[in-house]
Design a protein around this motif. Structure first.
Motif, PDB file in Angstrom:
ATOM      1  N   GLU A   1      -7.224   4.788  -4.670  1.00 58.57           N
ATOM      2  CA  GLU A   1      -6.749   3.421  -4.422  1.00 58.57           C
ATOM      3  C   GLU A   1      -6.837   3.077  -2.932  1.00 58.57           C
ATOM      4  O   GLU A   1      -7.217   1.961  -2.562  1.00 58.57           O
ATOM      5  CB  GLU A   1      -5.307   3.253  -4.900  1.00 58.57           C
ATOM      6  CG  GLU A   1      -5.167   3.254  -6.416  1.00 58.57           C
ATOM      7  CD  GLU A   1      -3.705   3.296  -6.849  1.00 58.57           C
ATOM      8  OE1 GLU A   1      -3.365   2.547  -7.776  1.00 58.57           O
ATOM      9  OE2 GLU A   1      -2.929   4.073  -6.257  1.00 58.57           O
TER      10      GLU A   1
ATOM     11  N   PHE B   1       0.808  -1.213   0.000  1.00 52.02           N
ATOM     12  CA  PHE B   1       0.000   0.000   0.000  1.00 52.02           C
ATOM     13  C   PHE B   1       0.847   1.271   0.000  1.00 52.02           C
ATOM     14  O   PHE B   1       0.403   2.325   0.427  1.00 52.02           O
ATOM     15  CB  PHE B   1      -0.945  -0.013   1.210  1.00 52.02           C
ATOM     16  CG  PHE B   1      -1.918  -1.150   1.175  1.00 52.02           C
ATOM     17  CD1 PHE B   1      -3.062  -1.061   0.409  1.00 52.02           C
ATOM     18  CD2 PHE B   1      -1.678  -2.317   1.874  1.00 52.02           C
ATOM     19  CE1 PHE B   1      -3.966  -2.116   0.360  1.00 52.02           C
ATOM     20  CE2 PHE B   1      -2.570  -3.369   1.832  1.00 52.02           C
ATOM     21  CZ  PHE B   1      -3.710  -3.272   1.067  1.00 52.02           C
TER      22      PHE B   1
ATOM     23  N   HIS C   1      -8.969   0.025  -1.303  1.00 54.35           N
ATOM     24  CA  HIS C   1      -8.392  -1.000  -0.440  1.00 54.35           C
ATOM     25  C   HIS C   1      -9.028  -0.993   0.957  1.00 54.35           C
ATOM     26  O   HIS C   1      -9.211  -2.058   1.555  1.00 54.35           O
ATOM     27  CB  HIS C   1      -6.870  -0.846  -0.352  1.00 54.35           C
ATOM     28  CG  HIS C   1      -6.181  -1.236  -1.614  1.00 54.35           C
ATOM     29  ND1 HIS C   1      -6.162  -2.520  -2.098  1.00 54.35           N
ATOM     30  CD2 HIS C   1      -5.507  -0.490  -2.524  1.00 54.35           C
ATOM     31  CE1 HIS C   1      -5.498  -2.566  -3.227  1.00 54.35           C
ATOM     32  NE2 HIS C   1      -5.091  -1.346  -3.519  1.00 54.35           N
TER      33      HIS C   1
END
Length: 145
Positions: free
Chosen positions: A119, A112, A123
């Protein structure tokens, strides 16, 4: 052998990703609200796996983790629940590995880093759906940008 249960949600993720085969006909399922689970069917039907219905309670001792018997029961009931929701029969039992939080964090380290806001939101949503994180909380640990 006792197993750590901190990432029992990993079980759900692995089961959801497992391959399933289509079923040709509708199959019976237990009556909702039944006080006792119905008798085991003569053949494998949707919502029933290895002796467990999708809505059947499973007896486990949460305080000491899952032993092998309890893990098998949890996996079977989870498979039955996935079958009931997806309306597809499992072709094979998926592999399940229970790991601790630290091992999981090590496994995903770096996954990450340098991600966009979109994004990160994606997630975080996946982590919540997989029961890795609660609603409104950040997903798995990640490095600062």
């Amino acid at each position: 052998m006792k197993r750590s249960a901190p990432l029992a949600a990993l079980l759900a993720l692995l089961l959801a990703a497992a391959a399933v085969a289509p079923v040709a006909a509708a199959t019976p399922s237990p009556t909702d609200g039944a006080t006792a689970p119905p008798a085991d069917p003569e053949t494998d039907v949707l919502g029933w796996e290895d002796g467990y219905w999708y809505n059947e309670s499973v007896s486990v001792t949460r305080s000491d983790g899952l032993n092998d018997t309890e893990l098998d029961a949890v996996v079977s009931r989870a498979m039955a629940r996935v079958e009931e929701v997806r309306r597809l029969e499992f072709a094979a039992r998926p592999p399940v590995e229970v790991i601790g939080r630290e091992a999981y964090a090590d496994r995903i380290a770096g996954s990450f880093e340098n991600v966009s806001t979109e994004e990160r939101l994606f997630h975080d949503t996946l982590a919540e759906a997989r029961f890795f994180a609660g609603e409104g909380r950040a997903g798995p640990p990640r490095s600062a940008n």
